[in-house]
Design a protein around this motif. Sequence first.
Motif, PDB file in Angstrom:
ATOM      1  N   UNK A  41      -2.944   6.766 -13.415  1.00  0.00           N
ATOM      2  CA  UNK A  41      -2.114   6.539 -12.235  1.00  0.00           C
ATOM      3  C   UNK A  41      -3.038   6.333 -11.025  1.00  0.00           C
TER       4      UNK A  41
ATOM      5  N   UNK B 206      -8.810   3.893  -2.819  1.00  0.00           N
ATOM      6  CA  UNK B 206      -7.966   3.966  -4.012  1.00  0.00           C
ATOM      7  C   UNK B 206      -8.832   4.249  -5.230  1.00  0.00           C
TER       8      UNK B 206
ATOM      9  N   UNK C 161       5.483  10.298  -8.927  1.00  0.00           N
ATOM     10  CA  UNK C 161       5.175  10.632 -10.320  1.00  0.00           C
ATOM     11  C   UNK C 161       4.349  11.910 -10.420  1.00  0.00           C
ATOM     12  N   UNK C 162       3.532  12.165  -9.389  1.00  0.00           N
ATOM     13  CA  UNK C 162       2.772  13.419  -9.363  1.00  0.00           C
ATOM     14  C   UNK C 162       3.702  14.624  -9.316  1.00  0.00           C
ATOM     15  N   UNK C 163       4.817  14.454  -8.617  1.00  0.00           N
ATOM     16  CA  UNK C 163       5.734  15.568  -8.436  1.00  0.00           C
ATOM     17  C   UNK C 163       6.594  15.815  -9.678  1.00  0.00           C
TER      18      UNK C 163
ATOM     19  N   UNK D 167      13.867  15.871  -2.515  1.00  0.00           N
ATOM     20  CA  UNK D 167      12.796  16.468  -1.716  1.00  0.00           C
ATOM     21  C   UNK D 167      12.202  15.425  -0.755  1.00  0.00           C
ATOM     22  N   UNK D 168      12.051  14.197  -1.238  1.00  0.00           N
ATOM     23  CA  UNK D 168      11.490  13.145  -0.383  1.00  0.00           C
ATOM     24  C   UNK D 168      12.421  12.806   0.774  1.00  0.00           C
TER      25      UNK D 168
ATOM     26  N   UNK E 294       2.902   6.760  -6.733  1.00  0.00           N
ATOM     27  CA  UNK E 294       1.975   7.706  -7.338  1.00  0.00           C
ATOM     28  C   UNK E 294       2.329   9.142  -6.947  1.00  0.00           C
ATOM     29  N   UNK E 295       2.753   9.311  -5.684  1.00  0.00           N
ATOM     30  CA  UNK E 295       3.111  10.652  -5.219  1.00  0.00           C
ATOM     31  C   UNK E 295       4.342  11.175  -5.939  1.00  0.00           C
TER      32      UNK E 295
ATOM     33  N   UNK F  37       2.817  12.063   4.069  1.00  0.00           N
ATOM     34  CA  UNK F  37       2.311  10.701   3.853  1.00  0.00           C
ATOM     35  C   UNK F  37       2.250   9.860   5.134  1.00  0.00           C
TER      36      UNK F  37
ATOM     37  N   UNK G 183       5.794  16.652 -16.898  1.00  0.00           N
ATOM     38  CA  UNK G 183       5.290  15.793 -17.977  1.00  0.00           C
ATOM     39  C   UNK G 183       6.396  14.933 -18.608  1.00  0.00           C
TER      40      UNK G 183
ATOM     41  N   UNK H 245       0.824  -1.205   0.000  1.00  0.00           N
ATOM     42  CA  UNK H 245       0.000   0.000   0.000  1.00  0.00           C
ATOM     43  C   UNK H 245       0.861   1.260   0.000  1.00  0.00           C
ATOM     44  N   UNK H 246       1.847   1.266   0.886  1.00  0.00           N
ATOM     45  CA  UNK H 246       2.714   2.440   0.993  1.00  0.00           C
ATOM     46  C   UNK H 246       3.526   2.623  -0.285  1.00  0.00           C
TER      47      UNK H 246
ATOM     48  N   UNK I 132      -0.642  14.529  -3.311  1.00  0.00           N
ATOM     49  CA  UNK I 132      -0.069  15.651  -4.054  1.00  0.00           C
ATOM     50  C   UNK I 132      -1.039  16.823  -4.119  1.00  0.00           C
TER      51      UNK I 132
ATOM     52  N   UNK J 117       2.756   1.746  -3.311  1.00  0.00           N
ATOM     53  CA  UNK J 117       1.902   2.244  -4.392  1.00  0.00           C
ATOM     54  C   UNK J 117       1.628   3.740  -4.228  1.00  0.00           C
ATOM     55  N   UNK J 118       1.382   4.134  -2.980  1.00  0.00           N
ATOM     56  CA  UNK J 118       1.078   5.539  -2.720  1.00  0.00           C
ATOM     57  C   UNK J 118       2.298   6.418  -2.974  1.00  0.00           C
TER      58      UNK J 118
END
Lengths: 334, 116
Positions: free
Chosen positions: B73, B67, A32-34, A50-51, A29-30, B51, A37, A22-23, B32, A25-26
């Motif tokens: 994504x 989810x 890739x959001x950052x 940054x992480x 996704x986080x 998070x 394009x 779960x972590x 995000x 995957x999150x």
Amino acid sequence: MNLIDLYIQEVTRWLPKDERKDIALELESAIYDMLPENYGEEDVYQVLEVMGDPAVLANKYREKPMHLIGPKYYDVYMSLLKIILPIAIVISLLTVVGVEFLNSIEDNTALQTLLSLIGDVISNVITASIQAFVWLTVIFALIERVDGMNDGLPRWMGFKSWSPEHLKQAKNVSEKKAIKTSEVYARLIWTAFWGTGYFYADHLLGIYENGANGLRLVIPVFNQDVLMSFWTWIVLLIGAEVVLAIYKLIKKQWSQKLATFNMIYEFVSAVIFIIILTRADLFTVEFLTQLSDWFNLTLTNIKNILVGGSITITLVHSGISIIDRFRKANVKTS
Amino acid sequence: MDPLIHSLLTEIRRGNLTLAVLSQLRSPQYGYSLVQLLKELGVVIEQSTLYPLLRRLEKQKLVTSFWDKSDKRPRKYYQLSGYGEEVFHQLRKEWMKNTKKLYGVLSEGEGEHEFD
């Protein structure tokens, strides 16, 4: 594998298995959001920077403490360690004596017996100290981890949170009433010494002669058989001494109750010693004969002086101890 | 910045961040989007703080999560639970009260009469 996957793997490997997916995957996704394009390696670097450190991030996810024993239990842990460590040392000392006593000793010289005893004592004391330290630490580390109450308040002896009630117990410890810890340990070590002397009397106590094979005990003072016929009483006495020592370490000051216990102990031990001393065949004939030769006295006289002297010393010592403890217990502190 | 000041500030900010996050979760948000939302409101929160914080809030049953895998994504959305809403209101009330008092204390000379 790309950098992002590696980063996520670095974070999740510190976490419990059932939460990893779960972590991961999150986080993925986080991250890739950052990213913009059309990102390049430079962008990935920036985002991972940054992480931050994966170990730090993983630790923020875990709620378990990152220390073995935290401030909440440190005080209790340290005070218990200070009590348990010396007791473990003394008990291991006594155990060596006990075990050696059960295994009959070959007819070595006194020096050899003493040396092998000292060797055993040292190795046993080290093992016992390490054991005591490890188990106490393990137990506290476990308590730290299963403790549901996340209040972070320090726990004191007795595992209760502090309340003004504690002051009442502490207020009376004055210099004059206090039991010195060094005194308690000195007594325990003395007990170990006389216990050893008692059970090895025929190997240690006596008249020595410097022969070809080094120092050798030629005439023992006591009939070991007589001493051995009282062994249960002596073991009980030593046990009582250890219990009394622990009690003293916990109470930290003399009280009427403690002084009474001390009196009972002194009284019983005096009685036992007097019974042993008055046994007709306690001293070996050889020893008495040797003394009567040296001092030009009859056998009976020598015996009477030895027995009478020992009884007097026992009684005076016990009497002083009893009176002194009661005097200390009755000191007014207000 | 002086490291001591830095650590004191972190301490002060820690509780406030929880409140800020809770305040924005009346509508479902993913990590995000929450960062962006807070940034627009002038609250900076590090991702590495957010998070784990969201996860803790979920464990405490203050927020629920789901989810959404319909997008290209997959995203984990968080939203205040009924219980979380209750707690948030309570916390907000307390925070307002305390901050008002502290403001009085910190604005020299005017602070005294604020105590009750």
